[in-house]
Design a protein around this motif. Structure first.
Motif, PDB file in Angstrom:
ATOM      1  N   ASN A   1       0.817  -1.216   0.000  1.00 43.90           N
ATOM      2  CA  ASN A   1       0.000   0.000   0.000  1.00 43.90           C
ATOM      3  C   ASN A   1       0.847   1.260   0.000  1.00 43.90           C
ATOM      4  OD1 ASN A   1      -2.521  -1.296  -0.051  1.00 43.90           O
ATOM      5  ND2 ASN A   1      -2.446  -1.636   2.141  1.00 43.90           N
TER       6      ASN A   1
ATOM      7  N   ALA B   1       0.779   3.954  -3.059  1.00 43.46           N
ATOM      8  CA  ALA B   1       0.548   5.375  -2.784  1.00 43.46           C
ATOM      9  C   ALA B   1       1.681   6.230  -3.356  1.00 43.46           C
ATOM     10  CB  ALA B   1       0.400   5.602  -1.283  1.00 43.46           C
TER      11      ALA B   1
ATOM     12  N   LYS C   1       1.279   6.460  -7.071  1.00 40.36           N
ATOM     13  CA  LYS C   1       0.165   7.354  -7.405  1.00 40.36           C
ATOM     14  C   LYS C   1       0.447   8.802  -7.031  1.00 40.36           C
ATOM     15  CE  LYS C   1      -3.541   3.968  -7.305  1.00 40.36           C
ATOM     16  NZ  LYS C   1      -4.813   3.576  -6.671  1.00 40.36           N
TER      17      LYS C   1
ATOM     18  N   VAL D   1       0.765  10.137  -3.821  1.00 40.83           N
ATOM     19  CA  VAL D   1       0.121  10.637  -2.600  1.00 40.83           C
ATOM     20  C   VAL D   1       1.144  11.497  -1.851  1.00 40.83           C
ATOM     21  CG1 VAL D   1      -0.906   9.987  -0.387  1.00 40.83           C
ATOM     22  CG2 VAL D   1      -1.440   8.666  -2.459  1.00 40.83           C
ATOM     23  N   PRO D   2       0.844  12.788  -1.664  1.00 42.53           N
ATOM     24  CA  PRO D   2       1.839  13.715  -1.111  1.00 42.53           C
ATOM     25  C   PRO D   2       2.465  13.283   0.209  1.00 42.53           C
ATOM     26  CG  PRO D   2      -0.054  14.927  -1.926  1.00 42.53           C
ATOM     27  CD  PRO D   2      -0.410  13.453  -1.989  1.00 42.53           C
ATOM     28  N   GLN D   3       1.659  12.856   1.204  1.00 42.75           N
ATOM     29  CA  GLN D   3       2.214  12.464   2.505  1.00 42.75           C
ATOM     30  C   GLN D   3       3.223  11.332   2.362  1.00 42.75           C
ATOM     31  OE1 GLN D   3      -1.871  11.898   4.067  1.00 42.75           O
ATOM     32  NE2 GLN D   3      -0.943  12.602   5.984  1.00 42.75           N
ATOM     33  N   VAL D   4       2.904  10.373   1.521  1.00 42.86           N
ATOM     34  CA  VAL D   4       3.779   9.219   1.346  1.00 42.86           C
ATOM     35  C   VAL D   4       5.044   9.634   0.605  1.00 42.86           C
ATOM     36  CG1 VAL D   4       3.976   6.930   0.300  1.00 42.86           C
ATOM     37  CG2 VAL D   4       1.863   7.602   1.452  1.00 42.86           C
ATOM     38  N   ARG D   5       4.886  10.376  -0.485  1.00 45.92           N
ATOM     39  CA  ARG D   5       6.058  10.830  -1.245  1.00 45.92           C
ATOM     40  C   ARG D   5       7.006  11.641  -0.364  1.00 45.92           C
ATOM     41  NH1 ARG D   5       5.982   9.784  -7.044  1.00 45.92           N
ATOM     42  NH2 ARG D   5       8.002  10.743  -6.829  1.00 45.92           N
TER      43      ARG D   5
ATOM     44  N   LYS E   1      -6.274   2.809   3.609  1.00 42.99           N
ATOM     45  CA  LYS E   1      -5.720   3.937   4.363  1.00 42.99           C
ATOM     46  C   LYS E   1      -4.763   3.501   5.465  1.00 42.99           C
ATOM     47  CE  LYS E   1      -7.807   7.160   2.154  1.00 42.99           C
ATOM     48  NZ  LYS E   1      -7.100   8.053   1.306  1.00 42.99           N
TER      49      LYS E   1
ATOM     50  N   TYR F   1      -1.534   2.521   6.086  1.00 39.29           N
ATOM     51  CA  TYR F   1      -0.196   2.423   5.531  1.00 39.29           C
ATOM     52  C   TYR F   1       0.772   1.992   6.614  1.00 39.29           C
ATOM     53  CZ  TYR F   1      -2.210   5.141   1.748  1.00 39.29           C
ATOM     54  OH  TYR F   1      -2.988   5.591   0.726  1.00 39.29           O
TER      55      TYR F   1
END
Length: 110
Positions: free
Chosen positions: A8, A12, A15, A17-21, A103, A105
């Motif tokens: 996950n 993310a 894709k 996803v800002p928080q993950v990046r 959600k 992670y």
């Protein structure tokens, strides 16, 4: 601290996803490892996708330079312990980690 990324988290990241990046970019590459099982799940997803080349390129960029951890009996034992603990908490993950709620992670210390 070292982190073993689950499917996950990497989806993310792919894709965007800002928080993950942001978290991945702030974490030294030497602190991140990748499971061959997770990589296999991601490869499976790429092969099933309608935009094969685009998704292959994205996956390559995200996992580039991440070392694969070797799997052994100790890893299998740890998986069994974690899976049972999650089931007792009401969070069954099924036969693979792919079953986690989208959600949820996980950053797993190893």
């Amino acid at each position: 601290m070292r982190y073993l990324l689950d499917t996950n988290i990497l989806i993310a990241a792919i894709k965007g996803v800002p928080q993950v990046r942001e978290k991945l970019e702030a974490t030294p590459l030497s602190d991140i490892v990748l499971s061959p099982i997770v990589l296999g799940e991601l490869e499976h997803g790429v092969e099933k996708s309608q935009q094969l080349q685009r998704n292959r390129d994205r996956l390559t960029r995200v996992v580039e330079g991440l070392p694969l951890i070797p799997l052994d009996a100790r890893a299998s034992e740890h998986y069994g312990v974690v899976r049972a603990k999650l089931e007792r908490q009401g969070i069954p993950i099924g036969p693979t980690i792919i079953g986690l709620p989208p959600k949820l992670y996980l950053w797993v210390w190893c």
